[in-house]
Design an enzyme around this catalytic site. Structure first.
Site, mmCIF file in Angstrom:
data_model
loop_
_atom_site.group_PDB
_atom_site.id
_atom_site.type_symbol
_atom_site.label_atom_id
_atom_site.label_comp_id
_atom_site.label_asym_id
_atom_site.label_seq_id
_atom_site.Cartn_x
_atom_site.Cartn_y
_atom_site.Cartn_z
ATOM 1 N N CYS A 257 53.097 29.264 -3.220
ATOM 2 C CA CYS A 257 54.033 30.230 -2.660
ATOM 3 C C CYS A 257 55.111 30.621 -3.671
ATOM 4 C CB CYS A 257 54.605 29.676 -1.352
ATOM 5 S SG CYS A 257 55.237 30.961 -0.275
ATOM 6 N N HIS B 49 50.570 27.074 1.830
ATOM 7 C CA HIS B 49 51.163 25.740 1.653
ATOM 8 C C HIS B 49 50.223 24.630 2.122
ATOM 9 C CE1 HIS B 49 55.532 26.833 1.103
ATOM 10 N NE2 HIS B 49 55.099 27.960 1.632
ATOM 11 N N GLU C 23 50.307 21.610 1.382
ATOM 12 C CA GLU C 23 51.049 20.349 1.562
ATOM 13 C C GLU C 23 51.629 20.228 2.964
ATOM 14 O OE1 GLU C 23 52.123 23.012 0.138
ATOM 15 O OE2 GLU C 23 54.252 23.273 0.604
HETATM 16 N N1 GLN Z 1 59.719 34.346 -0.020
HETATM 17 C C1 GLN Z 1 59.912 33.275 -0.977
HETATM 18 C C2 GLN Z 1 60.240 33.822 -2.361
HETATM 19 O O1 GLN Z 1 60.130 34.982 -2.583
HETATM 20 C C3 GLN Z 1 58.685 32.392 -1.044
HETATM 21 C C4 GLN Z 1 58.470 31.711 0.278
HETATM 22 C C5 GLN Z 1 57.881 30.339 0.182
HETATM 23 O O2 GLN Z 1 57.795 29.744 -0.886
HETATM 24 N N2 GLN Z 1 57.509 29.799 1.324
HETATM 25 O O3 GLN Z 1 60.598 33.070 -3.210
#
Ligand code: GLN
Length: 191
Positions: free
Chosen positions: A79, A171, A173
């Site tokens: 992410c 994610h 994890e």
């Molecule tokens: N929206 C977040 C970002 O732009 C990422 C979201 C996340 O890691 N769950 O950094």
């Protein structure tokens, strides 16, 4: 046993730490540049990429980490971690590590479905279905010629690998399934 670093400024690093331990490897929460010398590979967790990018600069870790990755250290961005690794961000002028040949759109799923979960099989990772949890997630809009697309969801790339770099929009994890982590561990040199 591998020593797996997890960038521990903020975000979902404890969950990665527990998963690494569950697989019998040694996690190390990394917050200082010197700790990069102690690890065999690094996980960049989900969280807020802007904050993590600022802290990488403030702690002096940005440059040594970039060099480690360029010289082959395995790294997995989940992410926000994917955003940190990308060479291009479609909707943000500030690139962070800029090492992986992908273009990424932040918060790509819009506000109505900020967060959702789905299931699917990622053949390179496991023959079994896994749960994919997306939280204000990015997706990949462009991949370079050396990038292997591992999974697409509704026509958008959400998991990919380029050599020693692995990225997932979701994610793993936050679920019980450790197959993405097991796959990441296969990217570590034998000794
Ligand atoms: N929206 C977040 C970002 O732009 C990422 C979201 C996340 O890691 N769950 O950094």
């Amino acid at each position: 046993m591998k020593k797996v670093g997890i960038l521990g400024f903020q975000g979902a690093f404890l969950e990665h730490e527990q998963a690494v331990r569950r697989l019998g490897h040694e996690p190390l929460v990394v917050r200082y540049p010197g700790e990069l010398e102690e690890i065999d590979g690094l996980i960049l967790p989900g969280g807020e990429s802007t904050t993590m990018g600022k802290l990488l600069n403030r702690t002096g870790m940005m440059e040594p980490l970039r060099e480690k990755i360029k010289s082959g250290m395995p790294v997995w961005g989940t992410c926000a971690g994917m955003i940190l690794l990308a060479k291009e961000l479609e909707n943000d002028p500030v690139v962070h590590l800029g090492v992986m040949d992908i273009a990424v759109r932040r918060n790509a799923y819009g506000s109505q479905i900020d967060s959702f979960s789905t299931r699917g099989v990622i053949p390179a990772i496991s023959t079994k279905e896994l749960e994919m949890v997306f939280i204000r997630a990015p997706y990949i809009t462009k991949v370079g010629s050396e990038v292997e697309v591992l999974y697409e969801l509704d026509g958008h790339v959400v998991a990919a690998r380029e050599g020693n770099m692995l990225v997932t929009s979701f994610h793993p994890e936050l679920t019980e399934n450790t197959s993405c982590l097991e796959y990441f561990l296969t990217m570590f040199p034998e000794n």
